[in-house]
Design an enzyme around this catalytic site. Sequence first.
Site, PDB file in Angstrom:
ATOM      1  N   SER A 184      -9.788   1.796   3.096  1.00  0.00           N
ATOM      2  CA  SER A 184      -8.922   2.559   2.229  1.00  0.00           C
ATOM      3  C   SER A 184      -7.895   1.720   1.479  1.00  0.00           C
ATOM      4  O   SER A 184      -7.295   2.212   0.525  1.00  0.00           O
ATOM      5  CB  SER A 184      -8.194   3.616   3.055  1.00  0.00           C
ATOM      6  OG  SER A 184      -7.304   2.994   3.976  1.00  0.00           O
ATOM      7  N   SER A 223      -9.788  -0.672   7.270  1.00  0.00           N
ATOM      8  CA  SER A 223      -9.297  -0.498   5.907  1.00  0.00           C
ATOM      9  C   SER A 223      -8.651  -1.711   5.258  1.00  0.00           C
ATOM     10  O   SER A 223      -8.390  -1.691   4.057  1.00  0.00           O
ATOM     11  CB  SER A 223      -8.305   0.659   5.859  1.00  0.00           C
ATOM     12  OG  SER A 223      -9.020   1.859   5.786  1.00  0.00           O
ATOM     13  N   LYS A 262       0.850  -1.204   0.000  1.00  0.00           N
ATOM     14  CA  LYS A 262       0.000   0.000   0.000  1.00  0.00           C
ATOM     15  C   LYS A 262       0.879   1.245   0.000  1.00  0.00           C
ATOM     16  O   LYS A 262       1.928   1.266   0.664  1.00  0.00           O
ATOM     17  CB  LYS A 262      -0.897  -0.028   1.245  1.00  0.00           C
ATOM     18  CG  LYS A 262      -1.937   1.083   1.310  1.00  0.00           C
ATOM     19  CD  LYS A 262      -2.853   0.873   2.524  1.00  0.00           C
ATOM     20  CE  LYS A 262      -3.913   1.944   2.650  1.00  0.00           C
ATOM     21  NZ  LYS A 262      -4.825   1.713   3.799  1.00  0.00           N
TER      22      LYS A 262
HETATM   23  N1  GLN Z   1     -12.928   3.961   6.692  1.00  0.00           N
HETATM   24  C1  GLN Z   1     -12.347   4.292   7.953  1.00  0.00           C
HETATM   25  C2  GLN Z   1     -11.950   5.738   7.968  1.00  0.00           C
HETATM   26  O1  GLN Z   1     -12.194   6.376   7.019  1.00  0.00           O
HETATM   27  C3  GLN Z   1     -11.189   3.404   8.230  1.00  0.00           C
HETATM   28  C4  GLN Z   1      -9.955   3.845   7.574  1.00  0.00           C
HETATM   29  C5  GLN Z   1      -8.789   2.973   7.878  1.00  0.00           C
HETATM   30  O2  GLN Z   1      -8.938   1.914   8.480  1.00  0.00           O
HETATM   31  N2  GLN Z   1      -7.619   3.445   7.496  1.00  0.00           N
HETATM   32  O3  GLN Z   1     -11.391   6.231   8.908  1.00  0.00           O
END
Ligand code: GLN
Length: 475
Positions: free
Chosen positions: A151, A175, A76
Site C-alpha cells: 500500500s 506494504s 505516507k
Molecule cells: N497488501 C497487504 C494487505 O492488503 C499488506 C498491507 C500492508 O502491509 N499495509 O493487507
Amino acid sequence: MQLSNYENLRSRLIAHSITCEEVVRFYLDRIDDYLEDNIYITVFSEKALERARSLDRKLKEGGRLGKLFGMPMAIKDNIAIKGERLTCASKILYNYECVFDATSVIRLEEEDAIFLGKTNMDEFAMGSSNENSAYGHIPNPFDKKRVPGGSSGGSAAAVANGLAMVALGSDTGGSVRQPAGFCDIVGLKPTYGRISRYGLVAFASSFDQIGVLARNCDDAALVLEVIAGKDRRDATSSFHVVPEYSSEMATLSVEGLKIGVPKEYFPESLNADVSRRVKGKLFELRDRGAQLVDITLPDSAYAIAAYYILVTAEASSNLARFDGARYGYRSENAGDLAAMYVNSRTEGFGREVKRRIMLGTYVLSAGYYDTYYKKAQQVRRVFQERYQEALEKVDVIAGPTSPFPPFGIGDKTGNPLEMYLADVFTVPASIVGMPAISVPLGFDSLNLPVGMHLICNFFEEGKLLGIAKRIQVPL
Ligand code: GLN
C-alpha cells in the site's frame, strides 16, 4: 541535479556548493512535473521552502547540523504531521487535520529533515497495488500501464521517480517491501517494536510497523537510526538499544555468510523470470563466498490465510472509531444517530475496507472465534517457532519479494484473493515480527524491476542492511 544519495548531498550542502532551498525547489519542480501520477496527496510547497531557508540560516550561523540535515523526505499519508491533512487515502478522512505529530516525525525534524508532502496509498493501507485509493491510482515508474505496488505505492513511486530522497511508509504485511520491489528501490520493515507506532493510523496493531523506502541501504540505515528506539507513547516500542547501523553494516562480509534458501519460497507457480533473477543472485553470492543452505519452513500459503484472519479482526476493531462523529466525513443523510453511523461509514469507506471490516467482525463473532481467530493465532505461533529455529542455523533467509513482476492496472482488482497472494513472501516476516528488506536486483526480460527479500532475526537490522548493501553494491 544528481541527488541519489544523502552523503553526497550533505557534503555539498556543508561545502556551500548548494543550498537547502535550491534542493527543495528542485524537488518541488519535479513533483509538479509528475502531478498527474497522483503520487502525493498533499505537497507542502511553502512550508518546505521556509524550512529549507531556516536550515540554510542555521548552516551559515554555525548551529548544530542534524544527522539528516537537509534530507528531502516524503511521508505516507497515514502518519501524523501536526497541522496537516491526514487522509489515509480515504474519503472518510478527507478533511481531517492532525492535532499532533507522530513520534517518528518529531525525531526526523529534530535531525533537520525536510518534509515535502504526504504520499498516496491504498485506503487505510489495505492493498498491494495502490488501486484502493480515493485519490487515484499511480503508474509504475517503469511502465505506466502497471501498478507501483502497495500500500505504500506513493512513497515508493516518489523515491523511484526522484520526487523525494527517502520516504516513510508503513508495513503490515508487505506494504513497504512489495512496492519497493516493484519500483526498483530498497524497502525496509524493521522488527516489530523497533519504531514507535505513535501517530501511525492503526490498521492491524500487532503487525503494523513504520518502514523506510530509499534508493540505497545507507540512506535507509541512517533514517532508521534516527526514528528507532523506545517511545513512552507506544507501549509496544522496544527498549532494545539502537546501534550505529552504519558501523554494523561496514563490518559485514559475504564471505562465510549462511543464507537459508527455503524451497517454499520457490514454488512451481513462481514467475520464471523472477525465479531466474533471484537464483542467479544467490549463485553469485555463493561464488563470493557465502554458503547456501537448503531449509524448510511452513508453507507461506498458511501465513496468508492466518494473516487475513488476524488483520481483518484487528482492523474491524481499529476502524470502529471512524463513525462520522469524531473524525472526517459525515453523511448528509444523517437523520438519527444510527443513520449517521451507518451512512457515514457506508459512504466514507471504500469497498476493500468494508470487505475487511465485515470479514473481521465475522471471524471475531462468538460462533466462529475458535474456528478462525484462535486457529490463526496458533498458526502465528507455529510460524514464530519455525522461523526462529531456522535463524538459529542460518544468518538470513532469502527469496523473491513478490511471486510476479509488477502487474497491470486493473488486472487484479476484480479478484481480491489473487491480490492477497501478492504478499505471499512478505507476510511471514510480519506474522513473526522479524525485520525484512527488499533489495533491487535490476530488471527482468520485460524491463520490469525484480526485488529480493531477506529476513533476519529480531533486532538484526544492521546485519540485514549490511547484507542488502553487499547485494546491491558488490565490493
Ligand atoms: N497488501 C497487504 C494487505 O492488503 C499488506 C498491507 C500492508 O502491509 N499495509 O493487507
